[in-house]
Each structure stands twice: as structure tokens, then as C-alpha cells.
Design a protein around this motif. Structure first.
Motif, short mmCIF file in Angstrom:
data_model
loop_
_atom_site.label_atom_id
_atom_site.label_comp_id
_atom_site.label_asym_id
_atom_site.label_seq_id
_atom_site.Cartn_x
_atom_site.Cartn_y
_atom_site.Cartn_z
N ASP A 72 32.99 36.04 41.78
CA ASP A 72 32.40 37.48 42.06
C ASP A 72 30.96 37.61 42.37
N SER A 131 35.65 42.29 35.96
CA SER A 131 36.21 41.14 36.23
C SER A 131 37.36 40.67 35.31
N GLY A 144 30.12 44.70 43.46
CA GLY A 144 31.11 44.57 42.42
C GLY A 144 32.88 44.71 42.08
N ILE A 161 34.45 43.64 45.10
CA ILE A 161 34.57 42.35 44.92
C ILE A 161 36.20 41.86 43.51
N GLY A 162 35.52 42.42 42.83
CA GLY A 162 36.27 42.50 41.60
C GLY A 162 37.93 42.70 41.27
N SER A 184 39.38 40.12 43.99
CA SER A 184 39.62 38.79 43.62
C SER A 184 40.64 38.35 42.80
#
Length: 349
Positions: free
Chosen positions: A174, A204, A274, A277-278, A281
Motif C-alpha cells: 500500500d 491498512s 490509499g 488500495i488498502g 490489498s
């Protein structure tokens, strides 16, 4: 019970079947991020590079950036960057070269004011010297390193090593992707960016820990279930929670991006990326990587646990045999009459 279900409470999505595609996609993004770091680099802000930042507003309807650039170039100010800031009337001027003392820095500001003339009004001036900028760089690197070390220590004591490695890989993924956004879009990388990176790291990690807790619970409950199927059940069990939390956070960052002003625009954009993407992921990197790390149900079970049906229970010492019961007296034939007689008949006289 809610009247409207925006997200189903129980989903049955096969996330683990997509792990090869998600791993390839994540690896490609990470390699591209490293390539951008080495070639393009970052647009370091005044906090890390040092210099003078001046925000000015034109008295006309729109600022003429070309004419303003020529005026400042003729003033022998060295490296000068000019960009539109917010409305077309506002401009931001960065002067890379600063003096060694306050008097020299003030002289640079006065040169800029003279070059702007009466057509512009100076609204804000910030000056950072070389010694201050180098100290900020060291402190920012130290903050990132200490944050990563504290996360590592927490994960090592909180989870088994498979979970700890998976969470570290996910968090690093991340951070790399978020930094790639700064490099690709040329956003100013300053102290606000460091705050965004640390915030994304915590966000995250929190999302990953929630999913990992559910996976450990499922491992104790369903010991014979195949691991990919168990991971799907665990991720689906927390899917609605993950989407709701991520969506609300994303909407908050978008509000900052559109209404927070130019100063917070880079921070809010990095936070929005973020969050996306967090969430990705946590579902497609953190959980599937446990398959390749060799996670088993025996990893999370205590040594003295035994399997009974679907629940592990602790072994207990053997109980003492039950006390013998007294024997029931046997019935004799002397007291037993014929069938249907109701007892022995009296003797005849």
C-alpha cells in the motif's frame, strides 16, 4: 433489522480463485512504482528542498503565467517554479535558492515583490532554510522507520509469523502504490505527505488485522476445511464491514479534496488512493498470501488441544470410575403364583 440492505450481509464470492491475477497485478504495480522512483523521482516540496514559497493573487480576472515567468526570470532568482493555485487569479511561486541567513531570504522575497509589481497582491510567504529542510528530511525518514518497526513488533506478538509476514507485505504494498501516485502525478511531497503515508499505514493495518482475526477464528472452528475455502468464508464474513468502512472514509477524503482547498488537495488525494488500495490489498493480497506461507489449522491451535467434531477442546484428566450400585434381589419361584391366579391357592380341608 434495517429496512434497506445496501450491501448483502452474507456474500459468497470466490476471492481466492483470483489470487494469481491479483498477485500479478500487485507485482506489476510495485515494479512500476520502483521504476518511477528511480527515473522520475518525487516533486519535493519546500519542506524538504528548502526555499521560498509565495502565494500571490492577480488584480485582473486571470493571471498571465507566461508574462510572470519572464519577469521573475529576469530578476536573477535562480530556480523559479510558477503554477496556478486554486482559482485562475491565484498563483504559487517557488524559489529554490535561499540565502544562508534571514536577511538574504528577505532580500529574495523583496525581489519577487518588485517583479510582481502592483498587478499582484502577496497573500502568503513561507521560507525554509537549508539546515531546517535537511533536519525535516531526517525526522521524516525516522518517523517512517520507527512506524514500520513498531508495526513489526506488534504483529510479531499479536499473530503467528505467517500473519505477521502477510500484514507487512500488504502494508508495504500500500505504501509503495501511494508513493507511486505522488511520483506519477507530480504532487508536492512534503510533511503533509508523510502524514498521509503514516495514516494509510495505520488504516491498512487495521483493515488487515480485522480479517486476520476472523481467519484465526475460522481456523479454530473448521479444522478440516481446505484453506482456500476457509479464507473465502472469512473474507466474505467481513466483506460488508470492509466495504462500508472504506466507502465512508473515501467519501470523507473526497470532501476534503473538493472543499478543503489547494493546501489539502494532495493529502486528500493520497488518502483516497490509499483507501482504495488498502481495501484491495486486504482482500486480494493479505488473505491469499497465507496460502503460500503454509498456514495450517495446527498453527493457531494450542499444543494440548484435541479435535472433537468441529470444535477443539482441551484434554482433561481421566475421571474416577463410577461407584458400584447395590445388586437387585433376585425373585424366587416360591413366591411366584400361576399366571392369572393372583397368588398361591389355600389348601382344601
Amino acid at each position: 433489522m434495517p429496512l434497506i440492505h445496501y450491501i448483502p450481509a452474507q456474500t459468497h464470492i470466490g476471492f481466492m480463485r483470483l489470487r494469481r491475477v491479483s498477485f500479478a497485478f500487485s507485482a506489476a504495480m510495485t515494479l512500476f512504482a520502483v521504476f518511477m522512483f528511480g527515473t522520475v523521482g518525487f516533486n519535493l516540496g519546500i519542506d524538504f528542498r528548502g526555499g521560498t514559497l509565495i502565494e500571490a493573487q492577480s488584480a485582473q480576472n486571470a493571471a498571465d503565467l507566461g508574462a510572470l515567468r519572464e519577469q521573475l526570470t529576469d530578476s536573477d532568482l535562480g530556480d523559479v517554479q510558477i503554477q496556478e493555485f486554486g482559482s485562475p487569479r491565484d498563483v504559487m511561486i517557488r524559489v529554490g535558492r535561499t540565502g544562508e541567513n534571514d536577511a538574504a531570504q528577505q532580500a529574495i522575497v523583496e525581489k519577487v515583490r518588485t517583479a510582481l509589481g502592483a498587478d499582484y497582491t502577496v497573500r502568503r510567504v513561507e521560507t525554509v532554510g537549508p539546515s531546517v529542510s535537511s533536519e525535516l528530511v531526517r525526522q521524516s525518514i525516522l518517523a517512517l522507520v520507527l512506524g514500520a518497526v513498531v508495526v513489526l513488533i506488534y504483529l510479531w506478538f499479536r499473530f503467528e509469523w505467517q500473519f505477521a509476514v502477510g500484514a507487512l507485505v500488504t502494508t508495504a504494498h500500500d505504501i509503495f502504490v501511494t508513493l507511486m501516485i505522488y511520483s506519477v502525478l507530480g504532487l508536492d511531497f512534503d510533511l503533509t505527505s508523510i502524514a498521509a503515508i503514516l495514516t494509510i499505514m495505520g488504516y491498512s493495518l487495521n483493515d488487515t488485522v480485522v480479517v486476520y482475526d476472523r481467519i484465526r477464528e475460522m481456523l479454530r472452528r473448521y479444522k478440516k476445511m481446505p484453506l482456500p475455502e476457509l479464507l473465502d468464508v472469512s473474507v466474505n464474513a467481513t466483506f460488508s464491514r470492509t466495504i462500508i468502512v472504506s466507502l465512508t472514509t473515501f467519501l470523507a477524503t473526497m470532501a476534503l479534496y473538493f472543499f478543503g482547498g489547494e493546501v489539502l488537495r494532495g493529502f486528500s488525494l493520497a488518502m483516497a488512493v490509499g483507501v482504495i488500495i488498502g481495501t484491495y490489498s486486504t482482500i486480494f493480497v493479505a488473505a491469499p498470501i497465507l496460502i503460500h506461507l503454509g498456514l495450517r489449522s495446527s498453527t493457531v491451535l494450542p499444543p494440548d488441544a484435541v479435535e472433537v467434531d468441529d470444535e477443539p477442546v482441551a484434554e482433561t484428566p481421566a475421571l474416577a470410575p463410577p461407584a458400584p450400585t447395590p445388586p437387585t434381589p433376585a425373585r424366587t419361584s416360591a413366591g411366584r403364583g400361576k399366571k392369572g391366579s393372583g397368588g398361591p391357592r389355600p389348601a382344601k380341608a
